[in-house]
Design an enzyme around this catalytic site. Structure first.
Site, PDB file in Angstrom:
ATOM      1  N   HIS A 124      10.706  37.922   3.941  1.00  0.00           N
ATOM      2  CA  HIS A 124      12.149  37.061   3.568  1.00  0.00           C
ATOM      3  C   HIS A 124      12.972  36.826   4.209  1.00  0.00           C
ATOM      4  O   HIS A 124      13.219  37.666   5.212  1.00  0.00           O
ATOM      5  CB  HIS A 124      11.710  38.357   2.164  1.00  0.00           C
ATOM      6  N   GLU A 137       2.119  -0.826  -4.973  1.00  0.00           N
ATOM      7  CA  GLU A 137       1.107   0.034  -4.384  1.00  0.00           C
ATOM      8  C   GLU A 137       0.109  -0.522  -5.930  1.00  0.00           C
ATOM      9  O   GLU A 137       0.962  -0.414  -7.043  1.00  0.00           O
ATOM     10  CB  GLU A 137       0.957   1.155  -4.681  1.00  0.00           C
ATOM     11  N   GLY A 159       1.350  -1.147  -0.072  1.00  0.00           N
ATOM     12  CA  GLY A 159      -0.012  -0.088   0.075  1.00  0.00           C
ATOM     13  C   GLY A 159       1.353   0.970   0.061  1.00  0.00           C
ATOM     14  O   GLY A 159       1.361   1.660   0.977  1.00  0.00           O
ATOM     15  N   GLY A 172      -6.113   0.585   4.185  1.00  0.00           N
ATOM     16  CA  GLY A 172      -6.511   1.158   4.507  1.00  0.00           C
ATOM     17  C   GLY A 172      -7.423   0.807   5.667  1.00  0.00           C
ATOM     18  O   GLY A 172      -6.388   0.360   5.919  1.00  0.00           O
ATOM     19  N   ALA A 198      -7.204  13.058  11.907  1.00  0.00           N
ATOM     20  CA  ALA A 198      -8.351  14.039  13.434  1.00  0.00           C
ATOM     21  C   ALA A 198      -8.173  14.557  13.535  1.00  0.00           C
ATOM     22  O   ALA A 198      -9.713  15.489  14.053  1.00  0.00           O
ATOM     23  CB  ALA A 198      -6.513  13.664  14.132  1.00  0.00           C
TER      24      ALA A 198
END
Ligand code: FAD
Ligand code: NAD
Length: 472
Positions: free
Chosen positions: A444, A203, A180, A271, A320
């Site tokens: 910056h 995957e 996965g 999952g 969450a």
């Protein structure tokens, strides 16, 4: 008016904020969870321990890159016991703090597993033995989710881990199969790779993090290609079996051609599924979807008027902060406020190296829906701050609505993307236009300037990036 009696089932980042807010509003609250203190998956076996380990991984990576600017460290010496203790202490401090906050708020805590006996009562099987019966005016289901374990493992093997056992880092295997290429596979793969494991990610779809913006994933993938041993896309793991202390793994590709590989260990991260079973929902009018999510409306109310549901158990995204936001909506609604969960943007962050984050509408989603959008992409190679950090591979992307120039989505890949995404989320929720973003003074040299420059790019006014094609 009598005090409202509220029971909250599950003490994760959905449940404990709900209980705390309800108590702050003067309600009589009982929070139920099997753990000794609140925290849920997020604090015990999710967000917090994984980010503690990823912090260590980040330090190792930074040290290994430092020789680019003339600072050389020795190879890291990993004291696994100390790393584990440090992670466990982080978890202990945070859950201990929640325990104290709970007591200060006078939230009652029932340590055990709850199930509904009716639409007004739950029975808790207490951890210490025995039962506690709780009658309620309102219940909030916040029972979260649990890993999906596909039937690919033959028999039982201690060499096959889920995210919970992988977070224990029992050892640093020579090589690791990660099944996965989603959030968990890539985050925990990053941890193990930084500790010295050769990681192979398998995957089944055509790309890592399916559903995430491809421009961002491409940048991440180019980094992960060097960090991981192999990334096999369009590949499925068909079978894992343990033989003589090793894992024999059968893979199949798009043509259904099988191949075999051998690994020391495997992590399955394909999952998570909602925890809605064994809750006694059949004794209520609460309905679930085919995938087991509790069905709710925008007020987080289930089809049983006094029962609410929030967090992972109530649907995606399983994050969450989405759980916490829903908690506030549910309790405010119980308190009689006309609140609803209707965000324009829910940020998502994958805490890899580099980090990947997005919020609001994604380009992928807009294209799928045939919506007209404008996209501007500012490459970090043109950012002063990114260059000082040796992080020139990042990208900041803004998605806007052509009719109004409002910012409706954003994505970032690069160091600190998880912190930066907050500015874009605020911009989207506030209806900020590209013109506003262009005019807001950003300090910056910072990475957040890339938002301003991305908006400037839209008007062909970016001082650091020349794009003759863009005429505004
Ligand atoms: P949970 O946190 O799952 O809590 C539910 C609680 O309910 C649990 O304690 C459970 O034991 C309890 N419970 C279940 N049934 C009962 C019952 N019948 N009676 C009493 N109690 C019950 N999300 C992020 O946003 N950021 C991250 O970085 C992140 N990292 C993650 C890393 C990992 C490895 C994992 C696994 C997840 C991660 N997540 C992350 C997802 C995040 O953990 C969840 O989205 C979040 O915990 C959901 O919160 P929740 O309150 O809905 O449920
Ligand atoms: P995921 O949905 O993110 O990824 C699962 C991946 O497994 C997908 O890419 C899927 O295509 C692939 N897959 C499924 N079956 C497969 C097979 N048989 N062989 C090969 N690949 C297969 O799930 P996850 O990584 O388990 O994480 C679960 C959820 O937890 C996430 O969706 C997210 O909501 C949450 N989470 C969030 C964070 C974060 O916010 N940083 C971190 C970890 C987890």
């Amino acid at each position: 008016m009598s005090q409202k009696k509220v029971v909250v089932i599950g003490a994760g980042p959905g449940g404990y904020p709900a209980a705390f807010r309800a108590a702050d509003l003067g309600m009589d609250v009982t929070l139920v969870d099997p753990a000794s203190k609140p925290g849920g998956v997020c604090l015990y076996v999710g967000c917090i321990p994984s980010k503690a380990l990823l912090h260590a991984a980040h330090t190792i990576t930074e040290a290994s890159h430092a020789n680019e600017y003339g600072v050389t460290f020795n190879d890291p010496q990993i004291d696994l016991e100390k790393l584990r203790t440090w992670k466990d202490n982080v978890v202990g401090k945070l859950t201990g703090g929640l325990g104290m906050l709970m007591k200060q708020r006078k939230v009652k805590y029932a340590q055990g597993v709850a199930s509904f006996s009716s639409s007004n009562q739950v029975i808790v099987q207490l951890q210490e033995g025995g039962e506690q019966i709780i009658d309620f005016d309102y219940a909030i289901i916040a029972t979260g989710s649990t890993p999906v374990l596909p039937p690919i493992v033959e028999g039982e093997s201690t060499l096959v881990m889920d995210s919970t056992s992988a977070l224990e880092i029992p050892d640093v295997p020579k090589n690791l199969l990660v099944v996965g290429g989603g959030y968990i596979g890539l985050e925990l793969g990053t941890v193990y790779a930084s500790l010295g494991t050769k990681v192979t990610v398998v995957e089944m779809t055509a790309g890592l993090l399916p559903g995430a913006d491809r421009d961002l994933v491409d940048v991440l993938k180019s980094d992960l290609d060097s960090r991981f041993d192999q990334i096999l896309l369009n590949t499925r793991v068909e079978k894992i079996s343990e033989k003589s202390g090793k894992l024999r793994v059968t893979l199949s590709d798009l043509e259904k051609t099988n191949s075999n590989m051998t690994f020391d260990k495997a992590l399955i991260a394909v999952g998570r599924r909602p925890m809605s079973k064994n809750l006694g929902l059949e004794n209520t009018n609460v309905k679930t979807t085919e995938r087991g999510f509790v069905q709710i409306d925008k007020q987080c109310r289930t089809s049983d008027p006094n029962i609410f549901a929030i967090g992972d158990v109530a649907g995606e995204p399983m994050l969450a902060h989405k759980a916490t936001s829903e908690a506030h909506v549910a309790v405010d609604v119980i308190n009689g406020k006309p609140e609803s969960f209707d965000p324009l943007a829910i940020p998502a962050v994958v805490f890899t190296e580099p980090e990947l984050a997005w919020t609001g509408l994604s380009e992928l989603e807009a294209r799928q829906k045939n919506w007209e959008i404008e996209v501007t992409k500012f490459p970090w190679a043109a950012s002063g701050r990114a260059t000082t950090m040796g992080k020139k591979k990042g990208l900041t992307k803004l998605i806007s609505e052509p009719s109004t120039n409002r910012i409706i989505g954003a994505g970032i890949v690069g160091n600190g993307a998880g912190e930066m995404i907050a500015e874009a989320t605020l911009a989207i929720e506030m209806g900020t236009k590209l013109d506003d973003m262009k005019s807001v003074i950003h300090a910056h040299p910072t990475l957040s300037e890339t938002f301003m420059e991305s908006a400037e790019l839209f008007y062909n006014q970016s001082p650091h990036f020349y794009s003759p094609k863009r005429k505004k």
